[in-house]
Scaffold this motif. Structure first.
Motif, PDB file in Angstrom:
ATOM      1  N   PHE A  55      -5.580   5.529   0.143  1.00 20.51           N
ATOM      2  CA  PHE A  55      -4.800   4.809   1.151  1.00 20.51           C
ATOM      3  C   PHE A  55      -3.416   5.424   1.332  1.00 20.51           C
ATOM      4  O   PHE A  55      -2.547   4.839   1.963  1.00 20.51           O
ATOM      5  CB  PHE A  55      -4.746   3.295   0.872  1.00 20.51           C
ATOM      6  N   ARG A  66      -9.279   6.350  -5.510  1.00 22.95           N
ATOM      7  CA  ARG A  66      -9.078   5.090  -4.800  1.00 22.95           C
ATOM      8  C   ARG A  66      -7.599   4.872  -4.492  1.00 22.95           C
ATOM      9  O   ARG A  66      -7.229   4.431  -3.420  1.00 22.95           O
ATOM     10  CB  ARG A  66      -9.619   3.927  -5.631  1.00 22.95           C
ATOM     11  N   PHE A 120     -11.906   0.791  -0.779  1.00 22.91           N
ATOM     12  CA  PHE A 120     -11.346  -0.567  -0.891  1.00 22.91           C
ATOM     13  C   PHE A 120      -9.948  -0.702  -0.291  1.00 22.91           C
ATOM     14  O   PHE A 120      -9.680  -1.578   0.523  1.00 22.91           O
ATOM     15  CB  PHE A 120     -11.327  -0.996  -2.361  1.00 22.91           C
ATOM     16  N   GLY A 121      -9.074   0.196  -0.702  1.00 19.02           N
ATOM     17  CA  GLY A 121      -7.701   0.119  -0.213  1.00 19.02           C
ATOM     18  C   GLY A 121      -7.610   0.368   1.284  1.00 19.02           C
ATOM     19  O   GLY A 121      -6.754  -0.196   1.973  1.00 19.02           O
ATOM     20  N   LEU A 156       0.812  -1.216   0.000  1.00 18.40           N
ATOM     21  CA  LEU A 156       0.000   0.000   0.000  1.00 18.40           C
ATOM     22  C   LEU A 156       0.848   1.269   0.000  1.00 18.40           C
ATOM     23  O   LEU A 156       0.314   2.375   0.075  1.00 18.40           O
ATOM     24  CB  LEU A 156      -0.950  -0.008   1.194  1.00 18.40           C
TER      25      LEU A 156
END
Lengths: 291, 271
Positions: B156, B152, B104-105, B81
């Motif tokens: 993160f 997205r 999502f992340g 990530l």
């Protein structure tokens, strides 16, 4: 005779009445929103168009035996079948048969879902399992379920077990094959994207593979629903004491032909309703699908 | 700008075994490249030169056959990530709404639900999609989908953003507005961005440095530093822009010719 046949067509609207339900999911929700008033008009004309063939079929069914083209003893006019159906309902006989049939169907169908989905996920996800089981699957999927009915009866006896087992068997295939296809068919880019975010294989399966496969799995479930009714009838013709298949077979044996047709009609309607229900569910779970 | 590079590639090669063919396929060979912290680097090359392979390697989705790839001085061992990827085909999860896609992340990172929702909303705003959070990808235009995909990847909070021809599938106008927005986001967030493109204009417009690759097997042929006195007005119409453009075009011309000759040879030997 003329007014009897009209009586037949009067009974008709109760069947097309079920049709708007089917019509709605066929068109996307967007179609309905566009123009409200003409939509109502179009809906009515749509119902008329879609039910025309059914009305025609029932009319032919009513008329042919009456004008003597077909022996009315073997093909009971539709109106008389409806009367016989009413008698079976009033006597409580039909309800018993429907109950017995539904119980078998749903048991086999439910067990097939419970077993075939996990197995399908396993086969779809793990190459070695697929390679190992592939040839066996290929062999069995090309064997008609009903060809195995005698084997089931031999091994499991004439009771409920063999009947539920054959339904389970027939239902398991579409679910299994669709689940495998669903897992295999997941867009590799989505997998790549999820993998790039560092997901472990288990989380990847849970967060990407599973949701992506849902619509395909549901198509299998819907097919299985149809099979559960189709195979049921054949299974109930062998050594059953209740159920719609038994009713049809027994009525034919005892020359209660109108009752036989009433049983057949009930099976058709049951299959239709079951399919509609599953179609609804399928659409509910796949709203995101772009098609 | 001195000190340790953010990403360092040292003699990186990638060879694929091609099924049914005896000869292995060399995608890239001996790539040396440094990407500085907070830099916007664009990568141009003829089609099939291994640009995407290079990105996959930095992302940790594949491993190099030879050489090493360092992130902050440490070898890359797998995806993580700390790097976010934006794909040309968006790769949004179609069963998730725009907001849920952005989350999502964060889910993968283990961020609590409430914080997740908050962050998702913030990044949705950042890419200018306020009010579209509840839409599913198929209800959004291509440009909007790519905005969601960018949000997205940013949500993160990776140090590095890897972008694989992200605007190639968009129409010219949408592409230009997204290029502008990406520069704005880059200035706001200070991410290190590696941006792959086959468009020379795009490479010059976006990149502070442009790495030009050779035809297959891909190597870095030259790195062009792009420096405009001012980025005000219509940058693309200015003479400096034209000079950079022409310079890179000249560098690429021979490579494109070589790539095409190579393709013809392959087709010829198979036909």
């Amino acid at each position: 005779m003329a007014d009897r046949s009209r009586g037949g067509t009067v009974a008709v609207p109760e069947r097309p009445g079920a049709y708007p339900v089917r019509e709605r999911p066929d068109k996307g929700p967007g179609v309905r929103v566009r123009r409200a008033v003409p939509a109502a008009v179009r809906a009515v004309s749509g119902v008329a168009r879609k039910s025309a063939a059914i009305v025609l079929l029932l009319a032919v069914w009513e008329v042919l035996p009456r004008i003597g083209v077909v022996d009315p003893v073997f093909l009971t006019p539709f109106s008389e079948v409806v009367v016989a159906w009413g008698g079976l309902v009033a006597g409580g006989e039909l309800l018993d048969h429907v109950q017995a049939s539904l119980l078998r169907s749903l048991a086999g169908f439910g067990l097939a879902i419970a077993g075939a989905i996990p197995l399908g996920l396993l086969i779809g996800w793990y190459r070695p399992v697929a390679d190992f089981l592939g040839p066996v699957l290929e062999l069995f999927r090309n064997t008609a379920a009903l060809a195995l009915l005698p084997v089931f009866v031999l091994i499991l006896g004439l009771g409920e077990t063999s009947k539920i087992a054959i339904i389970l068997y027939a239902c398991a295939w579409p679910i299994l094959l669709n689940t495998i296809a669903g897992v295999r068919g997941v867009d590799p880019l989505l997998v790549k994207s999820a993998r790039s975010m560092g997901l472990t294989p288990l989380r990847l399966f849970q967060k990407v593979i599973l949701p992506a496969a849902v619509p395909t799995v549901f198509t299998g479930i819907r097919l299985a629903g149809a099979y559960s009714i189709l195979v049921l009838v054949a299974a109930e013709m062998v050594g059953a004491k209740a159920g719609l298949g038994y009713l049809i077979n027994y009525a034919q044996f005892n020359f209660r032909i109108p009752d036989m047709y009433a049983g057949i009609l009930t099976i058709s309607v049951l299959g239709l309703l079951f399919n509609l229900l599953l179609l609804r569910l399928e659409r509910h779970f796949s709203t995101w699908r772009t098609t | 700008m001195s000190g340790q590079p953010k990403i360092a590639l040292r003699g990186v090669s990638k060879v694929f075994d091609v099924r049914g063919e005896g000869e292995p396929f060399t995608a890239i060979h001996g790539v040396d490249l440094d990407v500085r912290e907070g830099e916007f680097l664009t990568l141009v090359g003829p089609s099939g030169c291994g640009k995407s392979t290079l990105l996959d390697l930095i992302a940790g989705l594949t491993t190099a056959t030879a050489g090493e790839i360092l992130l902050d001085g440490a070898p890359i061992t797998g995806p993580g990530l700390d790097r976010g990827i934006v794909f040309q085909q968006y790769a949004l999860f179609p069963w998730r709404t725009a907001l849920a896609n952005i989350e999502f992340g964060l889910e993968a990172k283990g961020v609590p639900r409430r914080e997740r929702a908050e962050a998702a909303r913030r990044y949705l705003d950042l890419v200018g999609l306020n009010g579209f959070g509840g839409r599913y990808p198929h209800e959004l235009s291509g440009g909007m989908r790519q905005r969601v995909a960018i949000a997205r990847s940013l949500a993160f909070d990776p140090d590095v953003l890897l972008m694989d021809e992200p605007f190639a599938a968009l129409d010219a106008q949408t592409r230009e507005s997204l290029q502008e927005e990406l520069l704005r986001i880059w200035e706001q967030t200070n991410k290190t961005i590696v941006f792959i493109t086959h468009g020379i204009d795009e490479a010059v417009y976006l990149g502070r440095r442009v790495a030009v690759m050779t035809s297959r097997p891909g190597r870095v042929k030259e790195i062009v530093t792009v420096d405009f006195a001012s980025r005000e007005g219509d940058l693309r119409a200015g003479p400096r822009f034209g000079e950079y453009r022409h310079h890179i075009w000249t560098l690429l011309r021979d490579e494109v010719a070589a790539a095409q000759a190579d393709e013809r040879k392959v087709v010829g030997s198979h036909g």
